[in-house]
Design an enzyme around this catalytic site. Structure first.
Site, PDB file in Angstrom:
ATOM      1  N   THR A 197      -1.625 -13.510 -15.702  1.00 37.99           N
ATOM      2  CA  THR A 197      -2.019 -14.914 -15.782  1.00 37.99           C
ATOM      3  C   THR A 197      -2.791 -15.211 -17.064  1.00 37.99           C
ATOM      4  OG1 THR A 197      -2.184 -14.896 -13.384  1.00 37.99           O
ATOM      5  CG2 THR A 197      -3.152 -16.771 -14.510  1.00 37.99           C
ATOM      6  N   GLY A 227     -12.914 -13.671 -17.839  1.00 38.44           N
ATOM      7  CA  GLY A 227     -12.125 -14.562 -18.686  1.00 38.44           C
ATOM      8  C   GLY A 227     -13.004 -15.484 -19.517  1.00 38.44           C
ATOM      9  N   HIS A 286      13.762  21.606   4.101  1.00 39.15           N
ATOM     10  CA  HIS A 286      12.879  21.606   5.269  1.00 39.15           C
ATOM     11  C   HIS A 286      11.557  22.275   4.943  1.00 39.15           C
ATOM     12  CE1 HIS A 286      17.115  22.410   6.298  1.00 39.15           C
ATOM     13  NE2 HIS A 286      16.984  21.431   7.133  1.00 39.15           N
TER      14      HIS A 286
END
Lengths: 572, 572
Positions: free
Chosen positions: B438, B552, B217
């Site tokens: 990807t 890319g 607690h």
């Protein structure tokens, strides 16, 4: 955020190692993922699921008997490589071909798609199954573009059970696609998550707000609103999912209320308390619903509701036995419980046959308790404020709750004809039961000890009241081990009892004797300002309490003062 | 913080209702808590555990066959009342007496203690068992004052199994106290938790810091320090717990690595990856260790390590079958796995018998890949910065990882005598495997398609290189579905291939033809500044990408440039 990290580049790999070590009875590691430790039957179709890591128990926790044969694990939130998928699938193949299951994300579609082509070219019959359950990620006209989120659990579980049952690869694939066609999920997010090694959250949700339709990685939601109450949130999730129900589905369903990471089980159970009623009202039969974490996003806060409608073909697969880290159960019989039975109210305890004097005594005690409850209700905030200096600030609330429950219990006992002893005894138990905590227990036990000095056949006498006060003090000291000077309610109770006994012994009338004792209690309670708590309080609490009176002593003194006023009113 | 709340006063009660609805096959509600849905054998000792709510699965999730017979549930972080305990214990009693199990907190000690006295007075044999596993809450000389934290799980599981086995109440109590005497826990906290309905956390831990020895607690810790790395945290927990080992214990133990709420499974698995090695090095046999959430504090961040040493009496009880929401397993055989088997490195694929010309071709391809890896390593940060405008900024890292893996794989293939086709094919697979995502998949598949235009018995010819480039382009377009103008690597690859084919057809020498094609690729990559992404990117990403070239396309152009330089070096 992620606190246990080490080398962030190695986080996903290290987590996978730790998982394999913890569950070596269920899974074994291979390059790129995990296989079942005990392979399925020879010739069975193998279900290989996977995707990025950070979604535990998706996907490695789905591996085991009755569910997936293997799982491929990419980096955090990143598709596994084609090579990893091929490697795991080759190892998982039991001669019956392979079904590759994944969420419908660009990287996964690419890598699992290429892997499927290559596996097929190698002579392993391969099918793909991309889940598309997230209704927020595209509209109904573009269902094939939807993402897979928590529906992964229900769709892959059903597909895995079909494979376990020995169906052919085309039949398993058909069952899987059917389950996916009949699965819908809608989710909300209260807070973002942090990629291991990063300091900033991947996305933020403003405090007090809720993003609707966020995916498993914080993909853009469709809306944002203030966080509603639990019943309203239940209604929102229920309506959003049901509005997307496929046409012609039965009202039998597998349902998953999924936590995304730091939304806790207690919160999900609160939501389930309301959701189950909505399903019941809509006439649904739920089969083996799940409430917990089954597809997470690191420590993202939020939850989602998944419904997979079940026909006669899908239902047995959902009920089938499963033994994986994420899900372990035998064949499930029966439907879910959607409403709780009403618990009987506890009965008032027995008491001696009522009499006119006995009833009068009960009325007197109940009236005193009613005054006490009113006074403690008024003092609730002030007592809480003072208690917060030395403790957790719940003293006022506990006293208000306890005395109010005692008041109500006393009235119930009175209505049944109980006398002073029973009314106070029943009230004492109700006080302790409702107030909770340490002071609730002490008050309950103190009043209960007090009641043993009374009887059910006469009005309380002054001697009984003094004796009762003394018994209460002794019981409280026995239980709480406090001495005067420890800064507890004993500091006020002790001088009260001593003064009451002395003044009564000196021949004072009841009201005056009680008043004198109450004044001694009040003075002593004020005097606790100068004391330092000795029992069970942390150092910081002790320091904070300096210069403040003890809330327990104050409320005790207040109670004696209320009773003193009551004496004057009733005895004139 | 708690977001799903509704009426805060009703939070714990609503969560309990939701729990009972979700697990109606295992538990049924009674006033104050839950009982097993299927009561244990008549005459068995009943184990009744309990405490405040907010610690799920402690304590209601411990109810079921082989563990507790019932659980009493207080309000959030507050002891249940004496009445609730008595009521649940009466219902749980099977005629063999009752053991009341709870953590050693003041409110619980009081309420369970009073309840035990009253139950005993009613004629129900009753014993108490207060857990004291938290080594941080008092020193060894005051062990009886220590709090109970995650050791609740191991101590009560063993006690429950002893009761299930039919032992007498005194024997069950003796086993329970023995398990508690041999249990130690040490915990750390990274962040606090919020009581439902409150806005402020109950306590805070400064960012980047870790409190040592916090209870369930947020009870005051004993120290604070910067969050260490995962291996160092493992060592800290291990040493703190082992330093408190009871004297004369065997090196066989039940171990629990417990998450407190928002420390996720992946983090716990990372810690387990390191902890298991420490136990192995210390010569320990671990029996059925647990890694997960078994005693939480709402959404508190942190974890604790519990060790319960096992002798011949305790061990079978820890291994015994159990069927509860928190823990479900049959009898556990064997010890834990503390180190993983080494996975075999994937082998280089087969290739045609080597020849002098074939080797020369392999050397040429491997050298080109090595140059490419160097260049992409240098460009990593810049590519990442540009990618972050339109995506998640991991493009540079993926290209660096992928090309570096391709370089190493090429060297391994070369060492085995592979020619151009095999070297490039192996490198392509390694690229995709390590780069992930990807673009990793597209580069891997593109290079793999390129390799099919080469052979293993000769040096690559200009025609083969042009054909390979064309095959790479076709494969990438097939997989990624991108067209020129979509702002992807195809924008650079398309003009490269077209120019290469045209200039070669026009009779240019190889180096010049490649250079011209590379320059076309670079110009096109720069030109992607003016384009808007069309595929699979969110609206915000599309807007952010305006004015920035596609990462890319840039890296593709860079790669062709590196190869052009390599041509000049090697062919003059």
């Amino acid at each position: 955020m992620t606190r246990i990290c080490g080398n962030a580049d190695d986080f996903a790999a290290s987590a996978l190692r730790g998982f394999c070590l913890a569950y070596h009875d269920v899974v074994r590691p291979v390059r790129g993922g995990v296989l079942r430790a005990k392979p399925g039957a020879s010739g069975k179709v193998a279900l290989v699921v996977g995707g990025g890591s950070g979604h535990y128990p998706a996907f490695v926790g789905y591996v085991g008997e009755g569910f997936a044969d293997a799982s491929v694990a990419g980096d955090i939130f990143a598709s596994p490589s084609t090579q990893a998928i091929i490697n795991v699938a080759r190892e998982a193949d039991r001669g019956g071909g392979v079904i590759l299951g994944y969420g419908n994300y660009a990287g996964d579609v690419l890598n699992f798609g290429i892997a499927a082509q290559r596996l097929q070219a190698e002579g392993i019959e391969t099918r793909v199954l991309a889940t598309t359950d997230d209704v927020a990620s595209a509209d109904d006209a573009h269902r094939a573009a939807r993402r897979g989120i928590a529906g992964d659990l229900t769709v892959f579980k059903i597909t895995g059970a079909a494979a376990e049952a020995g169906l052919s690869i085309d039949d398993v694939a058909r069952v899987g696609h059917h389950a996916n066609d009949w699965t819908r999920t809608f989710g909300v997010a209260f807070g973002g998550c942090t990629i291991p090694g990063e300091k900033e959250k991947l996305f933020e949700v403003p405090a007090g707000r809720m993003a609707l339709g966020l995916g498993l990685h914080g993909e853009p939601g469709i809306d944002e609103q203030a966080i509603p109450s639990a019943p309203d949130l239940a209604t929102l999730l229920f309506e959003r999912v049901l509005a997307e129900a496929p046409s012609g589905v039965p009202r039998t369903a597998a349902v998953l209320l999924n936590g995304l990471g730091s939304t806790k089980q207690e919160e999900l159970f609160v939501l389930w308390d309301h959701l189950s009623a909505l399903f019941a009202d809509a006439g649904y039969s739920l089969v083996a619903p799940l409430v917990g974490e089954y597809a997470t996003s690191l420590e993202m806060a939020g939850c989602s509701l998944t419904v997979t409608w079940l026909d006669d073909e899908l239902e047995p697969f959902w009920r089938a036995a499963v033994e994986t880290p994420a899900l372990r159960h035998g064949v499930i019989e029966g439907d879910a419980m959607l409403a709780l039975p009403r618990l009987p109210e506890p009965d008032v305890v027995a008491f001696e046959a009522d009499s006119r004097d006995g009833r009068a005594g009960g009325i007197c005690v109940a009236a005193a308790l009613s005054k006490l409850s009113q006074a403690l209700g008024k003092a609730e905030a002030e007592l809480g404020r003072i208690d917060a200096q030395a403790g957790d600030g719940d003293h006022g609330q506990g006293m208000a709750r306890g005395s109010s429950a005692a008041d109500r219990a006393a009235q119930r006992a009175l209505a049944k004809g109980a006398g002073a002893r029973t009314v106070l005894g029943v009230a004492a138990d109700a006080w302790a039961d409702r107030a909770g905590g340490t002071s609730g227990a002490l008050w309950g036990e103190g009043l209960r000890a007090f009641s043993t000095a009374l009887d059910d056949t006469s009005r309380p006498t002054l001697e009984q009241l003094a004796d009762g006060s003394d018994r209460a003090l002794k019981r409280i000291v026995e239980l709480g081990k406090a001495k005067p000077g420890d800064k507890t309610l004993v500091d006020a109770l002790w001088p009260f009892v001593e003064t009451l006994k002395t003044t009564l012994g000196g021949g004072e009338r009841g009201a005056e004797a009680w008043r004198a004792a109450s004044e001694a209690a009040q003075a002593a309670a004020e005097g606790t300002r100068d004391l330092v708590p000795r029992l069970g309080r942390a150092k910081t609490h002790k320091e904070r309490s300096k210069g403040y009176p003890d809330a327990g002593a104050l409320s005790l003194a207040l109670a004696t003062c209320v009773i003193a006023d009551f004496f004057v009113e009733t005895t004139g």
